[in-house]
Design a protein around this motif. Structure first.
Motif, PDB file in Angstrom:
ATOM      1  N   ALA A  88      30.058 -27.562 -48.339  1.00 53.77           N
ATOM      2  CA  ALA A  88      30.543 -26.179 -48.386  1.00 53.77           C
ATOM      3  C   ALA A  88      29.465 -25.203 -48.846  1.00 53.77           C
ATOM      4  CB  ALA A  88      31.737 -26.104 -49.323  1.00 53.77           C
ATOM      5  N   THR A  89      28.369 -25.714 -49.348  1.00 56.34           N
ATOM      6  CA  THR A  89      27.415 -24.811 -49.983  1.00 56.34           C
ATOM      7  C   THR A  89      25.984 -25.289 -49.825  1.00 56.34           C
ATOM      8  OG1 THR A  89      26.907 -23.753 -52.074  1.00 56.34           O
ATOM      9  CG2 THR A  89      27.570 -26.031 -52.194  1.00 56.34           C
ATOM     10  N   GLU A  90      25.069 -24.354 -50.010  1.00 52.36           N
ATOM     11  CA  GLU A  90      23.656 -24.746 -50.053  1.00 52.36           C
ATOM     12  C   GLU A  90      23.347 -25.199 -51.472  1.00 52.36           C
ATOM     13  OE1 GLU A  90      21.334 -21.477 -48.574  1.00 52.36           O
ATOM     14  OE2 GLU A  90      22.654 -21.323 -46.837  1.00 52.36           O
ATOM     15  N   VAL A  91      22.634 -26.300 -51.586  1.00 55.04           N
ATOM     16  CA  VAL A  91      22.468 -26.892 -52.907  1.00 55.04           C
ATOM     17  C   VAL A  91      21.061 -26.659 -53.481  1.00 55.04           C
ATOM     18  CG1 VAL A  91      22.649 -29.024 -54.197  1.00 55.04           C
ATOM     19  CG2 VAL A  91      24.169 -28.623 -52.279  1.00 55.04           C
ATOM     20  N   HIS A  92      20.065 -26.605 -52.645  1.00 54.64           N
ATOM     21  CA  HIS A  92      18.665 -26.459 -53.085  1.00 54.64           C
ATOM     22  C   HIS A  92      18.265 -27.563 -54.052  1.00 54.64           C
ATOM     23  CE1 HIS A  92      17.576 -22.566 -51.294  1.00 54.64           C
ATOM     24  NE2 HIS A  92      18.859 -22.365 -51.349  1.00 54.64           N
ATOM     25  N   PHE A  93      18.870 -28.716 -53.901  1.00 57.78           N
ATOM     26  CA  PHE A  93      18.624 -29.808 -54.837  1.00 57.78           C
ATOM     27  C   PHE A  93      17.163 -30.251 -54.860  1.00 57.78           C
ATOM     28  CE2 PHE A  93      18.596 -34.493 -55.508  1.00 57.78           C
ATOM     29  CZ  PHE A  93      18.929 -34.475 -56.848  1.00 57.78           C
ATOM     30  N   PHE A  94      16.561 -30.295 -53.678  1.00 63.32           N
ATOM     31  CA  PHE A  94      15.236 -30.907 -53.599  1.00 63.32           C
ATOM     32  C   PHE A  94      14.074 -29.952 -53.843  1.00 63.32           C
ATOM     33  CE2 PHE A  94      17.996 -33.643 -51.105  1.00 63.32           C
ATOM     34  CZ  PHE A  94      17.751 -34.857 -51.729  1.00 63.32           C
ATOM     35  N   ASP A  95      14.341 -28.653 -53.926  1.00 64.44           N
ATOM     36  CA  ASP A  95      13.189 -27.782 -54.133  1.00 64.44           C
ATOM     37  C   ASP A  95      13.237 -26.995 -55.439  1.00 64.44           C
ATOM     38  OD1 ASP A  95      15.105 -26.020 -53.352  1.00 64.44           O
ATOM     39  OD2 ASP A  95      14.029 -25.226 -51.619  1.00 64.44           O
ATOM     40  N   ALA A 133      10.329 -30.522 -50.979  1.00 63.42           N
ATOM     41  CA  ALA A 133      11.504 -31.137 -50.350  1.00 63.42           C
ATOM     42  C   ALA A 133      11.189 -32.377 -49.497  1.00 63.42           C
ATOM     43  CB  ALA A 133      12.261 -30.097 -49.541  1.00 63.42           C
ATOM     44  N   PRO A 134      10.150 -32.372 -48.655  1.00 60.46           N
ATOM     45  CA  PRO A 134       9.965 -33.541 -47.787  1.00 60.46           C
ATOM     46  C   PRO A 134       9.810 -34.852 -48.569  1.00 60.46           C
ATOM     47  CG  PRO A 134       8.486 -31.766 -47.124  1.00 60.46           C
ATOM     48  CD  PRO A 134       9.139 -31.330 -48.395  1.00 60.46           C
ATOM     49  N   GLU A 135       8.959 -34.818 -49.573  1.00 58.51           N
ATOM     50  CA  GLU A 135       8.705 -36.031 -50.347  1.00 58.51           C
ATOM     51  C   GLU A 135       9.964 -36.489 -51.084  1.00 58.51           C
ATOM     52  OE1 GLU A 135       5.456 -35.453 -52.974  1.00 58.51           O
ATOM     53  OE2 GLU A 135       5.771 -37.338 -54.022  1.00 58.51           O
ATOM     54  N   ARG A 197       6.746 -17.791 -43.714  1.00 60.78           N
ATOM     55  CA  ARG A 197       7.826 -18.716 -43.341  1.00 60.78           C
ATOM     56  C   ARG A 197       7.865 -18.984 -41.847  1.00 60.78           C
ATOM     57  NH1 ARG A 197      10.901 -16.571 -48.147  1.00 60.78           N
ATOM     58  NH2 ARG A 197      11.384 -14.649 -47.063  1.00 60.78           N
ATOM     59  N   SER A 198       7.200 -18.126 -41.060  1.00 60.02           N
ATOM     60  CA  SER A 198       7.188 -18.331 -39.608  1.00 60.02           C
ATOM     61  C   SER A 198       5.978 -19.144 -39.142  1.00 60.02           C
ATOM     62  CB  SER A 198       7.220 -16.975 -38.878  1.00 60.02           C
ATOM     63  OG  SER A 198       8.553 -16.546 -38.699  1.00 60.02           O
ATOM     64  N   LEU A 199       5.179 -19.640 -40.073  1.00 54.96           N
ATOM     65  CA  LEU A 199       4.033 -20.496 -39.692  1.00 54.96           C
ATOM     66  C   LEU A 199       4.549 -21.927 -39.557  1.00 54.96           C
ATOM     67  CD1 LEU A 199       1.297 -19.022 -42.093  1.00 54.96           C
ATOM     68  CD2 LEU A 199       1.938 -18.290 -39.778  1.00 54.96           C
ATOM     69  N   TYR A 200       5.243 -22.172 -38.459  1.00 54.99           N
ATOM     70  CA  TYR A 200       5.944 -23.443 -38.302  1.00 54.99           C
ATOM     71  C   TYR A 200       4.992 -24.643 -38.357  1.00 54.99           C
ATOM     72  CZ  TYR A 200       9.864 -20.520 -36.595  1.00 54.99           C
ATOM     73  OH  TYR A 200      10.866 -19.596 -36.464  1.00 54.99           O
ATOM     74  N   ASP A 201       3.788 -24.475 -37.861  1.00 55.47           N
ATOM     75  CA  ASP A 201       2.836 -25.605 -37.852  1.00 55.47           C
ATOM     76  C   ASP A 201       2.488 -26.042 -39.284  1.00 55.47           C
ATOM     77  OD1 ASP A 201       1.543 -23.114 -38.185  1.00 55.47           O
ATOM     78  OD2 ASP A 201      -0.385 -23.942 -37.548  1.00 55.47           O
ATOM     79  N   VAL A 202       2.290 -25.055 -40.147  1.00 53.98           N
ATOM     80  CA  VAL A 202       1.904 -25.355 -41.533  1.00 53.98           C
ATOM     81  C   VAL A 202       2.993 -26.171 -42.217  1.00 53.98           C
ATOM     82  CG1 VAL A 202       1.430 -24.291 -43.787  1.00 53.98           C
ATOM     83  CG2 VAL A 202       0.485 -23.271 -41.692  1.00 53.98           C
ATOM     84  N   HIS A 203       4.230 -25.736 -42.068  1.00 52.29           N
ATOM     85  CA  HIS A 203       5.338 -26.416 -42.742  1.00 52.29           C
ATOM     86  C   HIS A 203       5.641 -27.771 -42.102  1.00 52.29           C
ATOM     87  CE1 HIS A 203       5.632 -22.685 -44.825  1.00 52.29           C
ATOM     88  NE2 HIS A 203       5.895 -22.033 -43.717  1.00 52.29           N
ATOM     89  N   MET A 204       5.520 -27.795 -40.765  1.00 46.87           N
ATOM     90  CA  MET A 204       5.832 -29.053 -40.069  1.00 46.87           C
ATOM     91  C   MET A 204       4.874 -30.157 -40.484  1.00 46.87           C
ATOM     92  SD  MET A 204       8.158 -29.951 -37.997  1.00 46.87           S
ATOM     93  CE  MET A 204       8.558 -31.458 -37.150  1.00 46.87           C
ATOM     94  N   ARG A 205       3.617 -29.796 -40.675  1.00 42.44           N
ATOM     95  CA  ARG A 205       2.623 -30.803 -41.110  1.00 42.44           C
ATOM     96  C   ARG A 205       3.075 -31.497 -42.393  1.00 42.44           C
ATOM     97  NH1 ARG A 205      -2.169 -30.467 -38.309  1.00 42.44           N
ATOM     98  NH2 ARG A 205      -2.624 -28.301 -37.803  1.00 42.44           N
ATOM     99  N   ASN A 206       3.608 -30.713 -43.296  1.00 39.50           N
ATOM    100  CA  ASN A 206       4.073 -31.262 -44.574  1.00 39.50           C
ATOM    101  C   ASN A 206       5.211 -32.269 -44.355  1.00 39.50           C
ATOM    102  OD1 ASN A 206       4.114 -31.487 -47.363  1.00 39.50           O
ATOM    103  ND2 ASN A 206       5.523 -29.772 -47.635  1.00 39.50           N
ATOM    104  N   TRP A 207       6.105 -31.960 -43.419  1.00 38.64           N
ATOM    105  CA  TRP A 207       7.217 -32.885 -43.137  1.00 38.64           C
ATOM    106  C   TRP A 207       6.720 -34.147 -42.448  1.00 38.64           C
ATOM    107  CZ3 TRP A 207      12.098 -32.671 -44.964  1.00 38.64           C
ATOM    108  CH2 TRP A 207      12.440 -31.497 -45.636  1.00 38.64           C
ATOM    109  N   LEU A 208       5.737 -33.957 -41.573  1.00 40.16           N
ATOM    110  CA  LEU A 208       5.242 -35.127 -40.816  1.00 40.16           C
ATOM    111  C   LEU A 208       4.412 -36.066 -41.684  1.00 40.16           C
ATOM    112  CD1 LEU A 208       4.443 -33.459 -37.372  1.00 40.16           C
ATOM    113  CD2 LEU A 208       6.365 -34.950 -37.958  1.00 40.16           C
TER     114      LEU A 208
END
Ligand code: A3P
Length: 311
Positions: A88-95, A133-135, A197-208
């Protein structure tokens, strides 16, 4: 290794924090993050009685972002599926460090009650751009299925600006024209958070670094606006759900200018804060922004081995 170390940290926290203590900690939750209805579930005299046969589980899937990508629409549309239970809600647990320290037991308590045949999904758009968050998600469940909804990054910047603009108006804070934020001393202000926040490549690298590409399904947010069903069908397949979402679950609302949801005999559109008109942006500034993002988009396409129809 990083994933392993965070797992150990979480385990230690769980051993030292009894569930009742964690529940009490939940009483002090930030009301801007949790809705009052959910917070009420934690009050001592209103102990929730779970529907028989249900339990709370950490999510099988998380919509990790991107902010203003269409995360609410995706979650609400997935909720049509009888085998999906959404948080029901956003938790922001991981960040957030203070939340994270409360342990997984606390996080699980914030999830919806679900039947054994259902999967649980939560969405927290800030995760995509979060360094932590990714880690941490990987440490919780390294085989979790991640959903990422993206839209044209230039449109996303304007949408981000529009949201902040209206929030500031509501809170009687001063607002600025978008051009004043996008440009500083004649050059594009690439430190502006909405651009970052729109630099999708920068953030995606962190997830990958933590998840293989196959574990991250990218929903085309622009396609979801135009015609939601095909995007939802792809998500059903990714989550190994039987196909249950059908075209009659959607109808176009001329007044809102967006698709709305028909399910369980009810019709509903998203909140008025979703799908707001955007300001028109000075053409030269818009071109500057588009050309800056173009190279980042190309890098992103290479990373995800797929292209999108972004200008
Ligand atoms: P705008 O309000 O800028 O148009 P999020 O939920 O991640 O904050 O994303 C909000 C965006 O979802 C909206 O941005 C809107 O474009 C998009 N969206 C996608 N499908 C929608 C729908 N059916 N109804 C309303 N907004 C939708």
């Amino acid at each position: 290794m990083a994933c392993f170390l965070v797992s150990v940290f979480l385990l230690v926290l769980q051993v030292h924090a009894a569930p009742s203590e964690l529940l009490q900690t939940g009483l002090t939750l930030d009301s801007t993050v949790l809705n009052p209805g959910l917070a009420a579930n934690f009050s001592e005299d209103a102990t929730p009685s779970p529907p028989p046969g249900t339990s709370k589980r950490t999510p099988h899937s998380i919509i990790i972002g991107v902010r203003k990508g269409g995360t609410r629409a995706l979650l609400e549309m997935l909720d049509i599926h009888p085998e999906v239970a959404v948080a029901a809600t956003e938790v922001h647990f991981f960040d957030w460090d203070d939340n994270y320290a409360k342990g997984l037991e606390w996080y699980r308590e914030l999830m919806p009650y679900s039947y054994p045949h259902q999967i649980t999904v939560e969405k927290t758009p800030g995760y995509f751009t979060s360094a932590l968050a990714p880690e941490r998600i990987c440490a919780m469940n390294s085989s979790i299925k991640l959903l990422l909804i993206l839209r044209d990054p230039t449109e996303r910047v304007i949408s981000d600006y529009t949201q902040v603009y209206f929030n500031r108006l509501e809170n009687h804070k001063p607002v600025q024209a978008i051009e004043n934020l996008l440009v500083r001393s004649g050059a594009l202000n690439i430190r502006y958070k909405a651009i970052q926040r729109s630099l999708y490549d920068v953030h995606m690298r962190n997830w990958l670094r933590h998840f293989p590409l196959e574990q991250i399904h990218i929903v085309d947010g622009d396609a979801l606006i135009r015609d939601p069903l095909p995007e939802l069908q792809k998500v059903e397949r990714f989550l190994n759900l039987p196909p249950r979402i059908v075209s009659s679950n959607f109808y176009f609302n001329q007044t809102k200018g967006f698709y709305c949801i028909r399910s369980d005999g009810r019709e509903r559109c998203l909140h008025e804060s979703k799908g707001r008109p955007h300001p028109s942006v000075n053409g030269t500034v818009l071109q500057q922004l588009r050309s800056f993002l173009r190279e980042h988009n190309r890098t992103f396409f290479r990373l995800v081995k797929r292209t999108f129809d972004w200008q």
